[in-house]
Design a protein around this motif. Structure first.
Motif, PDB file in Angstrom:
ATOM      1  N   ARG A 155       0.849  -1.197   0.000  1.00  0.00           N
ATOM      2  CA  ARG A 155       0.000   0.000   0.000  1.00  0.00           C
ATOM      3  C   ARG A 155       0.886   1.248   0.000  1.00  0.00           C
ATOM      4  O   ARG A 155       0.594   2.209  -0.699  1.00  0.00           O
ATOM      5  CB  ARG A 155      -0.870   0.069   1.247  1.00  0.00           C
ATOM      6  CG  ARG A 155      -1.729  -1.141   1.482  1.00  0.00           C
ATOM      7  CD  ARG A 155      -3.152  -0.834   1.158  1.00  0.00           C
ATOM      8  NE  ARG A 155      -4.037  -1.823   1.726  1.00  0.00           N
ATOM      9  CZ  ARG A 155      -5.069  -2.346   1.067  1.00  0.00           C
ATOM     10  NH1 ARG A 155      -5.336  -1.986  -0.179  1.00  0.00           N
ATOM     11  NH2 ARG A 155      -5.847  -3.221   1.642  1.00  0.00           N
ATOM     12  N   LEU A 211      -5.474   4.463   0.798  1.00  0.00           N
ATOM     13  CA  LEU A 211      -4.548   3.318   0.876  1.00  0.00           C
ATOM     14  C   LEU A 211      -3.995   3.199   2.292  1.00  0.00           C
ATOM     15  O   LEU A 211      -3.951   2.096   2.865  1.00  0.00           O
ATOM     16  CB  LEU A 211      -3.400   3.493  -0.124  1.00  0.00           C
ATOM     17  CG  LEU A 211      -3.722   3.141  -1.579  1.00  0.00           C
ATOM     18  CD1 LEU A 211      -2.646   3.698  -2.512  1.00  0.00           C
ATOM     19  CD2 LEU A 211      -3.856   1.633  -1.769  1.00  0.00           C
ATOM     20  N   ALA A 214      -4.509   0.311   5.075  1.00  0.00           N
ATOM     21  CA  ALA A 214      -3.325  -0.363   5.634  1.00  0.00           C
ATOM     22  C   ALA A 214      -3.391  -0.409   7.162  1.00  0.00           C
ATOM     23  O   ALA A 214      -2.908  -1.355   7.780  1.00  0.00           O
ATOM     24  CB  ALA A 214      -2.059   0.355   5.184  1.00  0.00           C
TER      25      ALA A 214
END
Ligand code: MLT
Length: 266
Positions: A124, A179, A183
């Motif tokens: 990510r 992202l 994560a």
């Protein structure tokens, strides 16, 4: 903060559908009209996507879940069926953790309750760097072939183009922030055995991001779950096989309404 949404139909409980990454409420177009025959359907643009306000950096899946609760408040809806695909599923788990009393039922499509692995997290971070450097095009090139069944990529240019347009409409900042929020999301596996609501789990047979075998493993832990695999579809079965998806969700809505009426009659 502005949260935009599309809606159609009427009825209780309403159905709220949460989109995947890095998409927006447009991905539910084939559901909005079809399912409005069954109930009121509401499809928000999660913060940072579509026409909603930009997300702060950093943010979390719980912020997105709280946004959905606020949307229900502003529409004066005490309870809803909450459904999410992939990242929308992560938000759905978080919504259940934080606002269970507002959940009439859950729909979890092409998603997983687990947190990212260390390797997933590192990927990510790499993707987030790439998007900031090369723009949202980098993410659509990387993700498109992985989202769709090979027959969809070959023979359904309309779906490919629609997904690409949604992905490229997302700003690099929003994509990067989402992202990192994914994560850092919590592990929701502890919730599975605690969910005391009707649950529909759907997955595309050709999904490689959240494979059907993996989804069937976690779905088994949910008591009374309805588990459905949609053939000739991968990670976005609602777009690849809308009729099948809508039939499954429509019948689930009827089941939820029936269960609710039954409880009220008792
Ligand atoms: C999605 O479709 O929302 C993403 O594949 C989710 C993810 O990257 O974990």
């Amino acid at each position: 903060m502005k949260l935009t949404y599309r809606e159609a139909g009427s009825g209780t409980p309403p159905l709220v559908l949460l989109h995947g990454f890095p998409l927006n409420s447009q991905m539910w177009e084939p559901q909005l009209d079809a399912l409005s025959a069954a109930t009121r359907v509401i499809t928000p643009d999660l913060r940072g996507f579509g026409a909603s306000s930009a997300a702060p950096t950093p943010y979390s899946m719980s912020l997105l879940a709280d946004d959905v609760a606020e949307l229900l408040d502003s529409l004066e809806l005490p309870r809803a069926i909450i459904g999410g695909l992939s990242m929308g599923g992560y938000v759905t788990f978080e919504f259940y953790r934080r606002h269970a009393v507002r959940v009439a039922a859950l729909i979890l499509a092409d998603t997983r309750p687990d947190a990212d692995t260390p390797e997933g997290r590192a990927n990510r971070a790499k993707m987030a760097d790439l998007v900031v450097k090369d723009g949202s095009r980098a993410i659509s090139d990387e993700m498109l072939p992985r989202l769709l069944a090979s027959a969809t990529v070959r023979g359904r240019p309309g779906i490919v183009g629609k997904l690409r347009a949604m992905m490229e409409a997302a700003t690099p900042d929003s994509v990067g922030a989402a992202l990192m929020a994914m994560a850092n999301r919590a592990d929701s596996r502890d919730l599975l055995t605690k969910i005391a609501r009707p649950v529909l789990v759907i997955v595309g047979a050709e999904d490689t991001l959240t494979p059907a075998t993996e989804v069937s493993q976690w779905a088994r832990h949910v008591s009374g779950v309805r588990f459905e695999v949609i053939e000739r579809a991968a990670h976005v079965p609602n777009l690849e096989q809308p009729q099948t998806f809508n039939t499954l969700v429509g019948s689930f809505i009827e089941h939820v309404k029936h269960t609710q009426d039954h409880h009220q009659a008792e």
